[in-house]
Structure formats: C-alpha cells, structure tokens
Design an enzyme around this catalytic site. Structure first.
Site, mmCIF file in Angstrom:
data_model
loop_
_atom_site.group_PDB
_atom_site.id
_atom_site.type_symbol
_atom_site.label_atom_id
_atom_site.label_comp_id
_atom_site.label_asym_id
_atom_site.label_seq_id
_atom_site.Cartn_x
_atom_site.Cartn_y
_atom_site.Cartn_z
ATOM 1 N N LYS A 22 54.306 -5.801 -1.780
ATOM 2 C CA LYS A 22 54.466 -7.273 -1.790
ATOM 3 C C LYS A 22 53.265 -7.321 -0.263
ATOM 4 C CE LYS A 22 56.868 -10.165 -1.060
ATOM 5 N NZ LYS A 22 56.355 -11.092 0.550
ATOM 6 N N ASN A 23 53.731 -6.731 0.743
ATOM 7 C CA ASN A 23 53.317 -7.152 1.900
ATOM 8 C C ASN A 23 51.947 -6.488 1.844
ATOM 9 O OD1 ASN A 23 55.240 -8.824 1.852
ATOM 10 N ND2 ASN A 23 56.354 -8.248 3.337
ATOM 11 N N CYS A 118 59.639 -22.824 6.214
ATOM 12 C CA CYS A 118 60.036 -22.545 5.349
ATOM 13 C C CYS A 118 61.644 -21.945 5.850
ATOM 14 C CB CYS A 118 59.574 -21.320 4.360
ATOM 15 S SG CYS A 118 59.275 -19.662 5.486
ATOM 16 N N ARG A 123 57.272 -21.727 10.844
ATOM 17 C CA ARG A 123 55.836 -20.773 10.449
ATOM 18 C C ARG A 123 54.708 -21.283 10.965
ATOM 19 N NH1 ARG A 123 58.154 -16.658 5.996
ATOM 20 N NH2 ARG A 123 56.633 -15.634 7.049
ATOM 21 N N ASP A 307 62.447 -7.732 7.880
ATOM 22 C CA ASP A 307 63.346 -7.911 6.342
ATOM 23 C C ASP A 307 63.984 -6.869 6.343
ATOM 24 O OD1 ASP A 307 60.585 -9.882 6.812
ATOM 25 O OD2 ASP A 307 59.809 -8.434 5.501
ATOM 26 N N ARG A 399 60.393 -12.997 -6.599
ATOM 27 C CA ARG A 399 58.947 -13.591 -5.464
ATOM 28 C C ARG A 399 59.397 -11.959 -4.430
ATOM 29 N NH1 ARG A 399 60.024 -16.213 -0.401
ATOM 30 N NH2 ARG A 399 57.780 -15.529 -0.149
HETATM 31 C C1 UD1 Z 1 55.020 -11.568 7.333
HETATM 32 C C2 UD1 Z 1 56.193 -10.198 6.293
HETATM 33 C C3 UD1 Z 1 56.638 -10.965 6.588
HETATM 34 C C4 UD1 Z 1 57.760 -10.686 7.784
HETATM 35 C C5 UD1 Z 1 57.204 -11.378 8.638
HETATM 36 C C6 UD1 Z 1 57.537 -10.261 10.648
HETATM 37 C C7 UD1 Z 1 53.906 -10.870 4.674
HETATM 38 C C8 UD1 Z 1 53.315 -11.531 3.509
HETATM 39 N N1 UD1 Z 1 54.854 -11.937 5.567
HETATM 40 O O1 UD1 Z 1 55.020 -12.735 7.983
HETATM 41 O O2 UD1 Z 1 57.376 -10.611 5.227
HETATM 42 O O3 UD1 Z 1 58.967 -11.267 8.041
HETATM 43 O O4 UD1 Z 1 55.630 -10.326 8.390
HETATM 44 O O5 UD1 Z 1 57.305 -9.233 10.496
HETATM 45 O O6 UD1 Z 1 53.229 -10.130 5.215
HETATM 46 N N2 UD1 Z 1 54.624 -17.343 14.206
HETATM 47 C C9 UD1 Z 1 53.183 -17.800 14.812
HETATM 48 N N3 UD1 Z 1 52.090 -18.741 15.339
HETATM 49 C C10 UD1 Z 1 51.709 -18.242 14.251
HETATM 50 C C11 UD1 Z 1 52.031 -17.371 13.077
HETATM 51 C C12 UD1 Z 1 52.950 -16.737 13.656
HETATM 52 O O7 UD1 Z 1 53.972 -18.602 16.235
HETATM 53 O O8 UD1 Z 1 50.175 -18.985 14.228
HETATM 54 C C13 UD1 Z 1 55.397 -17.041 14.519
HETATM 55 C C14 UD1 Z 1 56.246 -16.944 13.496
HETATM 56 O O9 UD1 Z 1 57.221 -18.047 13.280
HETATM 57 C C15 UD1 Z 1 57.256 -15.805 13.670
HETATM 58 C C16 UD1 Z 1 56.552 -15.116 14.542
HETATM 59 O O10 UD1 Z 1 55.105 -14.970 14.719
HETATM 60 O O11 UD1 Z 1 58.317 -15.948 14.268
HETATM 61 C C17 UD1 Z 1 55.920 -13.602 13.583
HETATM 62 O O12 UD1 Z 1 55.556 -13.938 12.685
HETATM 63 P P1 UD1 Z 1 54.425 -12.838 11.842
HETATM 64 O O13 UD1 Z 1 54.610 -11.796 12.313
HETATM 65 O O14 UD1 Z 1 52.839 -14.036 11.300
HETATM 66 O O15 UD1 Z 1 54.704 -13.302 10.009
HETATM 67 P P2 UD1 Z 1 53.908 -13.648 8.850
HETATM 68 O O16 UD1 Z 1 52.643 -13.349 9.050
HETATM 69 O O17 UD1 Z 1 54.471 -15.060 9.033
#
Ligand code: UD1
Length: 418
Positions: A22-23, A118, A123, A307, A399
């Site tokens: 999915k990711n 969420c 996030r 995850d 989901r």
């Molecule tokens: C993706 C995955 C999710 C997984 C996560 C971490 C998808 C669709 N989802 O989520 O399943 O749990 O990676 O492996 O691929 N952060 C910030 N600012 C930002 C972006 C992120 O502070 O602009 C922080 C987040 O709050 C979190 C950390 O960075 O604490 C990692 O998040 P991120 O790697 O971005 O996760 P996602 O891409 O949302």
C-alpha cells in the site's frame, strides 16, 4: 458498524500470498499524474488505494480497475486538469498530500488540503513544504489549504532534510522530477517503497540515482508514452503474518516476498527464538512456545519499522521476561496498549518506552481498534487469547490489509466479520 469475531487458540497452517505494498502504491499513484499511459500490477485493493484513486479521478485522470488480476490502468489524456486536492479526500488519508509535488512540478500550481493530525500523532507536513520552497515554490497556507505556485517552474537545487521523513522524501523526488536541472536530496528516507517509486519514475523516463541517504534527480527528461510497473510486496503485511506464524503457526508459508529487504524484522524474530526458514522469495515460520525477550527501538529503514511495533508487542507478551519497545517515530503510537491490558497483557509505558512482561495468558474481550496497525495487533492478540475476541471499528484494518479474514481463514483461523 462491522466487527471481527475471533475464536482464539487455533493452530494455523497454510500458505499466505503477500499483497502489493500500500505504501509503495500510494506515491506511485500520485506519480501517475506525471505520466501518460500507465499499467500497475500487484496492486492491493484496500481502502486507502480507493481513496487515492478517487483523488486522481477528481484531478482528471482516467482509471480502469481489474481487481481479479490486481491491476490498474491510468490514462492521462485530458488537457484540463484540476490542480486541487480537496479536504474531503485528503482528510481520510494523509498520503493525499503526495499529489502536491507532481501537480506543482507539472502545472506550476497546486491547491492541496492540509491533512491535519491523526490518531498516532500530529504528523505535520513542514518538511514537504520546506523541500518545495527550496525548489522555488511560493507557498501560502490559507483556510486549511496549501497554495503552492512556481510561475517560472521549479528549479533543481541541493536540499538537506533536517530529519528523515518518508512522505517528504517522496514529495521532494516527485517535485524534482519535473524541475529544471539537477536536484540533490540529502538525509533522505530510503524505505524499499521509496526505491520502488524511484524505479517507477525511471521507467517513466527519469534519471534518478540513489546512494546511501543521497538521492540525485535529473530534470529535463522526456516522458515515455506507455509503461508497466509491478508494485513491490507489502513488507508490513508480511511482518504481520510472520508474527501470526510465530504465535500460532504449525507452519505458515509466506510467498510473493523478497527476503533481502526484510532483514531487520526476520533477525528480530530469530533473536526471540522463532524458527524461520527462508528462500529468496518465501519464508516458512513455526511457533515457539519458549520465546526469548528482546528490546527494540523503531527507526527509519533499515531499522525496525514503526508500522510493525504493535504486532511485535503481541509476540513479546508471550516471551520470557521483560521486553522493551522504544517508539522513536510517532509520539502517540501505543494506543493499542490499554486494549491489550484489558485482555490481560502486562505492559507499562514510561516516556516513549513500553515495558512488556511475559509470558502472559491473554483472555478474549471486546476491544476497540484505534488505527491501522493497532487494529491488526488486536487481531493477533485474538488469535492467542482464550475464548472469543470481538474487535470494533475495523474500518481501520480495511484501510491497509487486503483480504485479512480470507488469508487467515485459509490457514484454519476461526475469524468472522459481523
Ligand atoms: C509513512 C508511512 C507510514 C509509516 C511512516 C514511518 C505511507 C503512506 N505511510 O508515513 O505508514 O508509519 O512513513 O515509517 O508511506 N514529520 C514532520 N514533518 C513532516 C513530515 C513528517 O515532522 O513534514 C515527522 C512525523 O510527524 C513523524 C516523522 O516525521 O514523527 C516520520 O514521518 P514520515 O516518515 O513523514 O511518515 P509518513 O510519510 O507520514
């Protein structure tokens, strides 16, 4: 509202085909905005994918699904594209924000709803916006929307992410794909799903190289008319069934995987004493009644994935002694713990660390799913619990897990959707 009913303590045996990731599919679908005619195979037909397809249709892409063969065809013919991602589609699935990079780089403007928080944490998307600004975008936040514009188009540059983010790395790669000149991205996330996105973009005509945490994207490319891409397997789904096998597997065989991108998870289970036999494309797993304790900390790839933390916790409740999980990625990712405690698990949370004492007998109970991975950890708990477990709010599971009941039922699990 649908529920899952599980009768625990059944030994499982059989083969499970692991679905596509999915990711990986979500950013690849967002990247389809940049292509012409695309055929994706090994697509998991789960709720988040349907939401992303709704978004692509809203934007103006034509979509053809073939669920039986797990393929999607995406046609990008229309000249009039909607460069808007509305709140109603982005609020249910954060990955909707990944259309920002492709829309902006192709049409020089985009209006995308802010995804908001969420259940597992706040996030934010500041790192996504940080990268786009460096590429030359003008960004304003108004009325819950991101307004991005680059009148002269985006320009390649050097960007070092202050912290590692999967989504921000993906959005930056997607935006840099259509930028003028070369972009160098440093301190990138390097999850296998990102490598799959890069392989997709390179088929599309891109010239993207990855070395360690450095990604180099060369702009000025011509896009191929037609491409096919097979999505990689879902390593989180595979890890979930690996834990199921370690808990109640007489013998569970997982197929459709690539064990080389899955090392940390396999090594952790082996450390706990789980018997695992692997070939390049399959794993057999057997339950062990004398599991050893282990400590893990969640980290970006190649570390242990956040995850899979909730699922591993169930295995830890059955291990001898005190195991620990330190959650480094999300601030609120132990929401399954109160529900597990109601089933008899002995878990204490201090700061970011969960202390799990075992072995503990779990008792079936009526419990509430709170997010995708927490829900599946309750399913795993139900598989080893006495009596019946009823899991409420399973829309979270839908989901991200394709045919969960069917896959478990095929291995003799007593599981039913009510
Ligand atoms: C993706 C995955 C999710 C997984 C996560 C971490 C998808 C669709 N989802 O989520 O399943 O749990 O990676 O492996 O691929 N952060 C910030 N600012 C930002 C972006 C992120 O502070 O602009 C922080 C987040 O709050 C979190 C950390 O960075 O604490 C990692 O998040 P991120 O790697 O971005 O996760 P996602 O891409 O949302």
């Amino acid at each position: 509202m649908e529920k899952l009913l599980i009768k625990g303590k059944q030994e499982l045996s059989g083969t499970i085909s692991i679905s596509g990731s999915k990711n990986a599919t979500l950013p690849i679908l967002a990247a389809s905005i940049l292509g012409n005619k695309i055929k994706l195979s090994n697509v998991p037909f789960v709720k988040d994918i349907y939401t992303m397809l709704e978004l692509l249709k809203f934007i103006g892409l034509k979509i053809k699904l073939d669920k039986k063969n797990k393929t999607i065809e995406i046609l990008n013919k229309k000249k009039e594209i909607n460069t808007l991602a509305p709140y109603k589609l982005v609020k249910t699935m954060r990955a909707g924000v990944l259309v920002l990079g492709p829309l902006l780089t192709k049409f020089n403007k985009a209006k995308v709803s802010l995804p908001g928080g969420c259940a597992i944490g706040s996030r934010p998307v500041d790192l996504h916006l940080f990268a786009l600004k460096k590429l030359g975008a003008n960004i304003k936040i108004k009325n819950g929307y991101i307004f991005a514009e680059a009148r002269q188009g985006l320009k390649g540059t050097k960007i070092k992410f202050p912290t590692i983010s999967v989504g921000a790395t993906e959005n930056a790669i997607l935006a840099a794909f259509g930028a003028k000149g070369k972009t160098v991205l440093l301190n990138c996330a390097i999850e296998p799903e990102i490598k799959d996105l890069i392989s997709f973009l390179n088929k599309l005509g891109g010239k993207i190289k990855i070395k360690g945490r450095k990604v180099e994207v060369n702009g000025n490319i011509s896009i191929r008319k037609k491409i096919n891409h097979k999505v990689i397997f879902d390593r989180i789904e595979a890890g979930t069934y690996l834990v199921a096998g370690a808990l109640v597997g007489k013998k569970i065989v997982l197929k459709g995987i690539n064990t080389s991108v899955f090392k940390c998870e396999i090594d952790t289970l082996k450390k706990m004493g789980v018997k695992i036999l692997k070939t390049k494309n399959s794993i057999s797993v057997f339950k062990n009644l004398k599991l050893k304790r282990v400590n893990i900390a969640t980290k970006p790839y190649p570390g242990f994935p956040t995850d899979l933390q909730a699922q591993l916790m169930i295995l830890m409740t059955q291990a001898q002694g005190k195991s620990k999980i330190k959650e480094n990625i999300f601030e609120n990712r132990f929401m399954h713990v109160p529900e597990l405690k109601r089933m008899g698990a002995k878990i204490e949370i201090k700061n970011k660390i969960a202390h799990i004492s075992g072995p503990t007998k779990l008792n079936g109970a009526e419990v509430m799913a709170t997010d995708l991975r927490a829900s599946v950890s309750l399913v795993l708990a139900g598989l080893i619990a006495d009596n019946r477990t009823i899991i409420n709010r399973i829309y979270h599971l839908d989901r991200g897990y394709e045919s969960l009941e069917k896959k478990l039922k095929n291995c003799q699990a007593k599981i039913k959707r009510l």
